[in-house]
Design a protein around this motif. Structure first.
Motif, mmCIF file in Angstrom:
data_model
loop_
_atom_site.group_PDB
_atom_site.id
_atom_site.type_symbol
_atom_site.label_atom_id
_atom_site.label_comp_id
_atom_site.label_asym_id
_atom_site.label_seq_id
_atom_site.Cartn_x
_atom_site.Cartn_y
_atom_site.Cartn_z
ATOM 1 N N SER A 5 0.827 -1.201 0.000
ATOM 2 C CA SER A 5 0.000 0.000 0.000
ATOM 3 C C SER A 5 0.858 1.247 0.000
ATOM 4 O O SER A 5 2.014 1.225 0.409
ATOM 5 C CB SER A 5 -0.894 0.007 1.246
ATOM 6 O OG SER A 5 -0.090 0.000 2.413
ATOM 7 N N ALA A 6 0.295 2.350 -0.453
ATOM 8 C CA ALA A 6 1.028 3.611 -0.479
ATOM 9 C C ALA A 6 1.168 4.170 0.921
ATOM 10 O O ALA A 6 0.332 3.946 1.791
ATOM 11 C CB ALA A 6 0.296 4.621 -1.367
ATOM 12 N N LEU A 32 4.791 -1.698 -5.994
ATOM 13 C CA LEU A 32 4.375 -0.585 -5.154
ATOM 14 C C LEU A 32 3.637 0.433 -6.013
ATOM 15 O O LEU A 32 4.111 0.798 -7.096
ATOM 16 C CB LEU A 32 5.584 0.097 -4.503
ATOM 17 C CG LEU A 32 6.175 -0.531 -3.249
ATOM 18 C CD1 LEU A 32 7.528 0.082 -2.952
ATOM 19 C CD2 LEU A 32 5.244 -0.345 -2.069
ATOM 20 N N ARG A 33 2.498 0.885 -5.524
ATOM 21 C CA ARG A 33 1.764 1.956 -6.191
ATOM 22 C C ARG A 33 2.072 3.268 -5.498
ATOM 23 O O ARG A 33 2.116 3.345 -4.270
ATOM 24 C CB ARG A 33 0.264 1.693 -6.137
ATOM 25 C CG ARG A 33 -0.153 0.392 -6.782
ATOM 26 C CD ARG A 33 -1.639 0.182 -6.614
ATOM 27 N NE ARG A 33 -2.412 1.141 -7.391
ATOM 28 C CZ ARG A 33 -3.736 1.269 -7.287
ATOM 29 N NH1 ARG A 33 -4.412 0.553 -6.418
ATOM 30 N NH2 ARG A 33 -4.363 2.153 -8.036
ATOM 31 N N GLY A 34 2.295 4.306 -6.273
ATOM 32 C CA GLY A 34 2.583 5.606 -5.701
ATOM 33 C C GLY A 34 2.177 6.713 -6.646
ATOM 34 O O GLY A 34 1.288 6.537 -7.489
ATOM 35 N N VAL A 98 13.307 7.286 -5.599
ATOM 36 C CA VAL A 98 12.155 6.823 -4.837
ATOM 37 C C VAL A 98 12.174 7.487 -3.464
ATOM 38 O O VAL A 98 13.148 7.349 -2.710
ATOM 39 C CB VAL A 98 12.173 5.287 -4.668
ATOM 40 C CG1 VAL A 98 10.912 4.820 -3.942
ATOM 41 C CG2 VAL A 98 12.308 4.588 -6.013
ATOM 42 N N ARG A 100 9.547 8.788 0.080
ATOM 43 C CA ARG A 100 8.256 8.617 0.747
ATOM 44 C C ARG A 100 7.455 9.921 0.723
ATOM 45 O O ARG A 100 6.422 10.018 0.079
ATOM 46 C CB ARG A 100 8.475 8.145 2.189
ATOM 47 C CG ARG A 100 7.173 7.867 2.951
ATOM 48 C CD ARG A 100 7.437 7.452 4.379
ATOM 49 N NE ARG A 100 6.194 7.245 5.113
ATOM 50 C CZ ARG A 100 5.703 6.063 5.422
ATOM 51 N NH1 ARG A 100 6.328 4.960 5.052
ATOM 52 N NH2 ARG A 100 4.560 5.964 6.104
ATOM 53 N N GLU A 129 5.287 8.905 -2.304
ATOM 54 C CA GLU A 129 4.103 8.402 -1.603
ATOM 55 C C GLU A 129 4.059 6.878 -1.595
ATOM 56 O O GLU A 129 2.997 6.262 -1.726
ATOM 57 C CB GLU A 129 2.828 9.001 -2.213
ATOM 58 C CG GLU A 129 2.786 10.518 -2.129
ATOM 59 C CD GLU A 129 1.581 11.134 -2.822
ATOM 60 O OE1 GLU A 129 0.611 10.387 -3.084
ATOM 61 O OE2 GLU A 129 1.626 12.342 -3.117
ATOM 62 N N VAL A 130 5.236 6.276 -1.427
ATOM 63 C CA VAL A 130 5.329 4.822 -1.277
ATOM 64 C C VAL A 130 5.964 4.517 0.076
ATOM 65 O O VAL A 130 6.645 5.351 0.673
ATOM 66 C CB VAL A 130 6.157 4.172 -2.407
ATOM 67 C CG1 VAL A 130 5.483 4.366 -3.752
ATOM 68 C CG2 VAL A 130 7.579 4.711 -2.442
ATOM 69 N N ASP A 131 5.751 3.320 0.548
ATOM 70 C CA ASP A 131 6.291 2.895 1.838
ATOM 71 C C ASP A 131 7.748 2.465 1.647
ATOM 72 O O ASP A 131 8.058 1.306 1.380
ATOM 73 C CB ASP A 131 5.452 1.738 2.388
ATOM 74 C CG ASP A 131 5.797 1.396 3.825
ATOM 75 O OD1 ASP A 131 6.885 1.804 4.283
ATOM 76 O OD2 ASP A 131 4.994 0.713 4.479
ATOM 77 N N THR A 132 8.655 3.428 1.780
ATOM 78 C CA THR A 132 10.077 3.135 1.557
ATOM 79 C C THR A 132 10.646 2.238 2.653
ATOM 80 O O THR A 132 11.650 1.566 2.444
ATOM 81 C CB THR A 132 10.890 4.437 1.478
ATOM 82 O OG1 THR A 132 10.606 5.255 2.618
ATOM 83 C CG2 THR A 132 10.545 5.203 0.211
#
Length: 422
Positions: A5-6, A32-34, A98, A100, A129-132
């Motif tokens: 999840s984002a 990953l979706r962002g 990439v 967050r 906006e991704v979970d780095t």
């Protein structure tokens, strides 16, 4: 295939409300979706993570990141903007970026431009906006691998469906990722090296004075801070292309030769290894960092190997075995030298032609070889980056050591084998 999840974005961010969708796809099928960040389009390369809490501008402009997508583990990126002083080269080298939580706006008296604008102008495709944190854990467990960022026109149909990207869309992205070349086996120094020989004159309190030494620096992806460190100590630095021959080096009459950091697999750096052997045979003092350390190891006859996920950041603890001092150092490498750590060993090349070698520095996180020192030659190297523009500065004394080695060898004031680390 797992779809993470984002990450939650900061409320009230106007940028986040207008961003297009983006997809980050790893070669093992992790998705990953962002949101799009920087330029829109497609970027493929080896995905790696950087643990530095500061210095993102130096990271972006470090040529060692050529062909790599860099994940920043620090959650908030862009708050100090971009200036014209902290660049390590003339361009941004990362293949993709990439983050967050991108900063809404830069806030620094040194800032000249917004980071995202700089990335977009340079055509660097990114995702935010991704979970780095989850992504970094995945890379630590699975290892560095190829990946791709897709946004804008490069985003396949079905990739931005509210329920999640379709299997067909993911497959299209995976195909693009898996046909890209892996880092292993790539010789990349020639792609980032200077095309022309240039000179950095002594500076600071040494400006206008005769140099204390002359150094031939082979640019394999050199950072601007490196010749600056030497020039501030009174050294005239001749920065030379990766294609420079031994005859061209010798024609300069250098007091020492330096091999810089750089991208790619040291196992593919055949020409650089032969050049360094010529330098060692000529008895010229040598200092190498990062890729230069790996090439020194290969020139001595040791092997190199690819690390699982590498060392990248400004917080890596290294033990100086001569002094027992622990230094916090800056790193950017995915390969390491395979040399015996426990005791000095005879360099394998040509039946011990270069004599005994000791491992001078060791990484305290994983016992990786972080430095080599020849006991019968004026030559040493370290795996980390002692110039470290963004810090830390624990390793800067190595430039002083190199100068002492060159001067003592030139003037015959002390035997090279007695040179200490400090």
């Amino acid at each position: 295939m797992p779809i993470a999840s984002a990450a939650r974005t900061a409320p009230g961010s106007r940028r986040s409300q207008t961003r297009g969708k983006a997809l980050l796809v790893l070669e093992d099928g992790y998705v990953l979706r962002g949101a799009a960040y920087g330029a829109a389009g497609r970027a493929v390369g080896e995905i790696v993570f950087n643990t530095g809490m500061t210095g993102y501008q130096e990271t972006l402009t470090d040529p060692s990141y050529h062909h790599q997508i860099v994940v920043m583990t620090a959650p908030h990126i862009g708050n100090t903007g971009v200036n014209d002083e902290d660049r390590e080269s003339g361009r941004i080298w990362v293949a993709g970026y990439v983050v967050r939580d991108p900063a809404r706006r830069a806030s620094s008296w040194r800032s000249r431009r917004e980071l995202e604008d700089e990335l977009a102008d340079a055509g660097v495709v990114g995702v935010c906006e991704v979970d780095t944190r989850a992504l970094t854990r995945h890379l630590r467990e699975r290892g560095a691998m190829r990946a791709g960022i897709f946004s804008g026109a490069a985003l396949p149909a079905g990739a931005d469906d509210p329920a999640g990207p379709s299997a067909a869309a993911v497959d299209i992205c995976l195909d693009a990722v898996r046909v890209s070349p892996p880092m292993a086996g790539q010789a990349l120094a020639g792609e980032v090296s200077t095309r022309e020989h240039y000179v950095v004159e002594p500076s600071g309190r040494f400006e206008g004075r005769e140099p204390v030494a002359r150094v031939a620096a082979i640019d394999l992806g050199i950072k601007a801070r490196t010749p600056w460190q030497l020039a501030e100590r009174g050294v005239r630095v001749h920065v030379l292309p990766q294609t420079t021959s031994l005859a061209q080096v010798l024609a300069l009459g250098p007091d020492g030769v330096f091999f810089s950091n750089g991208p790619g697999d040291p196992g593919a750096a055949t020409g650089e290894v032969e050049l360094l052997r010529g330098v060692l045979d000529a008895g010229i003092p040598f200092f190498g960092i990062c890729l230069g350390n790996q090439i020194f190891g290969r020139a001595l006859g040791y092997g190199t190997y690819k690390l699982g996920y590498g060392h990248r950041g400004v917080n890596q603890p290294v033990l100086d075995r001569a002094t027992g001092r622990v230094e916090i150092t800056a790193h950017n490498h995915g390969f390491a030298v395979d040399a015996p750590i426990d005791a000095p060993s005879t360099a394998p090349y040509d039946s011990g032609r270069y004599g005994p070698i000791e491992v001078s520095h060791v990484g305290l996180n994983d016992d990786v070889v972080e430095g080599l020192r020849a006991l019968n030659m004026p030559a040493f190297s370290v795996q980390f980056h002692p110039e470290a523009a963004a810090g830390p500065h624990d390793g800067e004394h190595l430039f002083d050591r190199f100068i002492e080695l060159m001067v003592s060898h030139r003037d015959g004031t002390a035997p090279e084998t007695t040179q200490e680390a400090h």
